[in-house]
Design an enzyme around this catalytic site. Structure first.
Site, PDB file in Angstrom:
ATOM      1  N   SER A  17      51.502  15.183  52.953  1.00 52.30           N
ATOM      2  CA  SER A  17      50.743  13.975  52.636  1.00 52.30           C
ATOM      3  C   SER A  17      51.656  12.929  52.003  1.00 52.30           C
ATOM      4  O   SER A  17      52.744  13.239  51.504  1.00 52.30           O
ATOM      5  CB  SER A  17      49.596  14.300  51.673  1.00 52.30           C
ATOM      6  OG  SER A  17      50.110  14.593  50.374  1.00 52.30           O
ATOM      7  N   LYS A  85      48.658  20.923  38.867  1.00 52.85           N
ATOM      8  CA  LYS A  85      47.263  21.350  38.771  1.00 52.85           C
ATOM      9  C   LYS A  85      46.830  22.170  39.997  1.00 52.85           C
ATOM     10  O   LYS A  85      45.805  22.842  39.948  1.00 52.85           O
ATOM     11  CB  LYS A  85      46.336  20.162  38.572  1.00 52.85           C
ATOM     12  CG  LYS A  85      46.190  19.218  39.739  1.00 52.85           C
ATOM     13  CD  LYS A  85      45.301  18.035  39.379  1.00 52.85           C
ATOM     14  CE  LYS A  85      45.143  17.039  40.519  1.00 52.85           C
ATOM     15  NZ  LYS A  85      44.398  17.552  41.654  1.00 52.85           N
ATOM     16  N   ASP A  86      47.598  22.112  41.101  1.00 53.75           N
ATOM     17  CA  ASP A  86      47.245  22.868  42.299  1.00 53.75           C
ATOM     18  C   ASP A  86      47.758  24.299  42.275  1.00 53.75           C
ATOM     19  O   ASP A  86      47.416  25.100  43.150  1.00 53.75           O
ATOM     20  CB  ASP A  86      47.804  22.187  43.554  1.00 53.75           C
ATOM     21  CG  ASP A  86      47.097  20.880  43.882  1.00 53.75           C
ATOM     22  OD1 ASP A  86      45.944  20.706  43.420  1.00 53.75           O
ATOM     23  OD2 ASP A  86      47.682  20.043  44.581  1.00 53.75           O
ATOM     24  N   SER A 131      36.073  18.727  43.618  1.00 55.41           N
ATOM     25  CA  SER A 131      36.396  19.379  42.350  1.00 55.41           C
ATOM     26  C   SER A 131      35.130  19.779  41.609  1.00 55.41           C
ATOM     27  O   SER A 131      34.296  18.923  41.284  1.00 55.41           O
ATOM     28  CB  SER A 131      37.225  18.420  41.490  1.00 55.41           C
ATOM     29  OG  SER A 131      37.217  18.803  40.137  1.00 55.41           O
ATOM     30  N   ARG A 133      35.069  20.729  38.580  1.00 56.05           N
ATOM     31  CA  ARG A 133      35.185  20.094  37.250  1.00 56.05           C
ATOM     32  C   ARG A 133      34.616  18.680  37.294  1.00 56.05           C
ATOM     33  O   ARG A 133      33.793  18.301  36.450  1.00 56.05           O
ATOM     34  CB  ARG A 133      36.659  20.059  36.819  1.00 56.05           C
ATOM     35  CG  ARG A 133      36.899  19.284  35.518  1.00 56.05           C
ATOM     36  CD  ARG A 133      38.390  19.101  35.262  1.00 56.05           C
ATOM     37  NE  ARG A 133      39.026  18.293  36.297  1.00 56.05           N
ATOM     38  CZ  ARG A 133      39.093  16.969  36.289  1.00 56.05           C
ATOM     39  NH1 ARG A 133      38.550  16.287  35.297  1.00 56.05           N
ATOM     40  NH2 ARG A 133      39.702  16.318  37.258  1.00 56.05           N
ATOM     41  N   ARG A 134      35.046  17.904  38.280  1.00 52.68           N
ATOM     42  CA  ARG A 134      34.557  16.528  38.372  1.00 52.68           C
ATOM     43  C   ARG A 134      33.065  16.492  38.660  1.00 52.68           C
ATOM     44  O   ARG A 134      32.334  15.666  38.107  1.00 52.68           O
ATOM     45  CB  ARG A 134      35.346  15.770  39.442  1.00 52.68           C
ATOM     46  CG  ARG A 134      36.778  15.449  39.009  1.00 52.68           C
ATOM     47  CD  ARG A 134      37.582  14.816  40.117  1.00 52.68           C
ATOM     48  NE  ARG A 134      38.920  14.431  39.648  1.00 52.68           N
ATOM     49  CZ  ARG A 134      40.001  14.449  40.414  1.00 52.68           C
ATOM     50  NH1 ARG A 134      39.913  14.820  41.687  1.00 52.68           N
ATOM     51  NH2 ARG A 134      41.177  14.078  39.918  1.00 52.68           N
ATOM     52  N   ARG A 151      36.757  16.154  50.805  1.00 50.42           N
ATOM     53  CA  ARG A 151      38.110  16.693  50.733  1.00 50.42           C
ATOM     54  C   ARG A 151      39.039  15.890  51.625  1.00 50.42           C
ATOM     55  O   ARG A 151      38.629  15.055  52.407  1.00 50.42           O
ATOM     56  CB  ARG A 151      38.110  18.174  51.145  1.00 50.42           C
ATOM     57  CG  ARG A 151      37.503  19.091  50.082  1.00 50.42           C
ATOM     58  CD  ARG A 151      37.935  20.527  50.264  1.00 50.42           C
ATOM     59  NE  ARG A 151      39.374  20.629  50.436  1.00 50.42           N
ATOM     60  CZ  ARG A 151      39.960  21.440  51.324  1.00 50.42           C
ATOM     61  NH1 ARG A 151      39.241  22.199  52.114  1.00 50.42           N
ATOM     62  NH2 ARG A 151      41.270  21.472  51.421  1.00 50.42           N
ATOM     63  N   GLY A 152      40.328  16.184  51.519  1.00 56.02           N
ATOM     64  CA  GLY A 152      41.354  15.467  52.257  1.00 56.02           C
ATOM     65  C   GLY A 152      42.333  14.819  51.304  1.00 56.02           C
ATOM     66  O   GLY A 152      42.144  14.831  50.090  1.00 56.02           O
ATOM     67  N   VAL A 154      44.584  11.604  49.668  1.00 53.92           N
ATOM     68  CA  VAL A 154      44.088  10.385  49.022  1.00 53.92           C
ATOM     69  C   VAL A 154      43.624   9.363  50.052  1.00 53.92           C
ATOM     70  O   VAL A 154      42.528   8.807  49.952  1.00 53.92           O
ATOM     71  CB  VAL A 154      45.181   9.775  48.106  1.00 53.92           C
ATOM     72  CG1 VAL A 154      44.754   8.402  47.610  1.00 53.92           C
ATOM     73  CG2 VAL A 154      45.462  10.698  46.930  1.00 53.92           C
ATOM     74  N   THR A 156      42.698   9.805  53.163  1.00 55.97           N
ATOM     75  CA  THR A 156      41.510  10.277  53.886  1.00 55.97           C
ATOM     76  C   THR A 156      40.252  10.035  53.059  1.00 55.97           C
ATOM     77  O   THR A 156      39.235   9.552  53.573  1.00 55.97           O
ATOM     78  CB  THR A 156      41.632  11.770  54.216  1.00 55.97           C
ATOM     79  OG1 THR A 156      42.759  11.958  55.079  1.00 55.97           O
ATOM     80  CG2 THR A 156      40.381  12.290  54.903  1.00 55.97           C
ATOM     81  N   ARG A 157      40.325  10.345  51.778  1.00 56.78           N
ATOM     82  CA  ARG A 157      39.144  10.174  50.930  1.00 56.78           C
ATOM     83  C   ARG A 157      38.790   8.705  50.743  1.00 56.78           C
ATOM     84  O   ARG A 157      37.618   8.335  50.752  1.00 56.78           O
ATOM     85  CB  ARG A 157      39.362  10.882  49.593  1.00 56.78           C
ATOM     86  CG  ARG A 157      39.178  12.396  49.702  1.00 56.78           C
ATOM     87  CD  ARG A 157      39.301  13.089  48.370  1.00 56.78           C
ATOM     88  NE  ARG A 157      40.684  13.462  48.096  1.00 56.78           N
ATOM     89  CZ  ARG A 157      41.077  14.070  46.976  1.00 56.78           C
ATOM     90  NH1 ARG A 157      40.194  14.320  46.022  1.00 56.78           N
ATOM     91  NH2 ARG A 157      42.338  14.412  46.804  1.00 56.78           N
ATOM     92  N   CYS A 244      39.256  27.892  41.264  1.00 61.19           N
ATOM     93  CA  CYS A 244      38.446  26.794  41.808  1.00 61.19           C
ATOM     94  C   CYS A 244      36.958  27.112  41.758  1.00 61.19           C
ATOM     95  O   CYS A 244      36.132  26.300  42.170  1.00 61.19           O
ATOM     96  CB  CYS A 244      38.870  26.500  43.243  1.00 61.19           C
ATOM     97  SG  CYS A 244      40.408  25.584  43.342  1.00 61.19           S
TER      98      CYS A 244
END
Length: 309
Positions: A17, A85-86, A131, A133-134, A151-152, A154, A156-157, A244
């Site tokens: 990406s 974070k991933d 997410s 969390r979000r 998903r996808g 940045v 793509t979203r 996750c």
């Protein structure tokens, strides 16, 4: 012992990406400044291929790293660059985190399709995010909104947002800054109400434990403050068995010779959010985070995690 020769380029593995490539370029530039030559190797991960389901249903965060780690273990690349974070909480035994670049802004950014802030959305509006969390924090702030999977990468979203798939989405401000598109954010969410993902904003360099060349190279580019903060937050995750499937957030800050961590765990619907803080010596960062996570886990009880597993 590594078979890498100092005359050969360091092969840096990364996802393809734009953001992943930008982060790999940052690591390459740092290594080149330290006198190394580099080569970037793009590796497509399962997480990049499957975009219609949440990560929790298809294997978790490791879907963004397993193929890259396999390439490193097979000797096809020398190191890997990840959004910290991933990374899964437990790495393969042969691998370790060798360096962290200086941390970017840790906050989440909200992007409203029509320029709105989160509070401006109409009741029932759809917020797109993969997410948990979000999702939990959005539902805590606005229980009248609907959260759908988005998903996808940045771009793509953002494209799906423009197409009207949802009325708003959330992205890490760090990624927007690195891509030079921070202006798309319609609101920067404060950490006291939207605690970030553990290690958000940090770039990690993963290496083989036996690679002396990479160990030495990483020592020249590592940002010690970022490393301490990330290790505290990953310690917090480790105590909570973070994955996750569990809405978990955590943020460490350095105060003199101490490290302070604030963490939380939430129910997926956002109705219950339990927070905790911890403090200790900077040299004990991972233990400070782990202790905070252990205390939080003891407080909420094991039954709290059962619906999340």
């Amino acid at each position: 012992m590594s078979t890498t020769h100092s005359s050969s380029p360091i092969r840096i593995g990364t996802r393809g990406s734009l953001l992943a490539m930008a982060q790999a370029d940052m690591v390459a530039a740092a290594l080149q400044k330290a006198g190394e030559t580099t080569e970037i190797v793009v590796i497509t991960t399962t997480g990049d291929k499957i975009l219609d389901r949440p990560l929790s249903e298809i294997g978790g965060k490791g879907l963004f790293t397993k193929e890259i780690e396999a390439a490193m273990l097979e000797g096809r690349i020398d190191c890997a660059v990840h959004s910290a974070k991933d990374l899964e909480t437990i790495l393969p035994a042969e691998l370790t985190l060798g360096a962290f670049l200086p941390r970017e802004d840790v906050r989440d950014a909200f992007i409203g399709r029509a320029g709105q802030r989160l509070a401006d959305l109409a009741p029932g509006a759809v917020v797109g995010t993969a997410s948990l969390r979000r999702q939990a924090l959005v539902r805590r702030a606005r229980p009248d909104l609907r959260c759908d999977i988005l998903r996808g990468n940045v771009q793509t979203r953002l494209r799906k947002l423009e197409e009207g798939v949802c009325e708003g989405t959330l992205l890490a401000l760090a990624g927007l800054n690195r891509l030079g598109i921070a202006e798309v954010a319609t609101e920067i969410l404060p950490t006291d109400t939207f605690l970030p993902a553990c290690a958000q904003g940090a770039i990690a360099v993963e290496i083989r434990r036996d690679d002396d060349r990479l160990i030495a190279a990483c020592q020249t580019i590592d940002d010690a403050a970022t490393e301490r903060m990330v290790r505290a937050e990953r310690g917090f995750l480790a105590a909570l068995d973070g994955s996750c499937r569990t809405p978990i957030a955590g943020l460490a800050t350095i105060e003199g010779e101490d490290i302070h961590i604030t963490g939380l765990v939430a129910s997926p619907d956002g109705e219950r959010v339990e927070e905790i803080t911890g403090r200790g010596a900077l040299t004990d960062a991972a233990d400070v985070g782990y202790d905070a996570g252990r205390r939080l886990r003891a407080r909420v009880g094991e039954r709290f995690f059962e619906p999340l597993i």
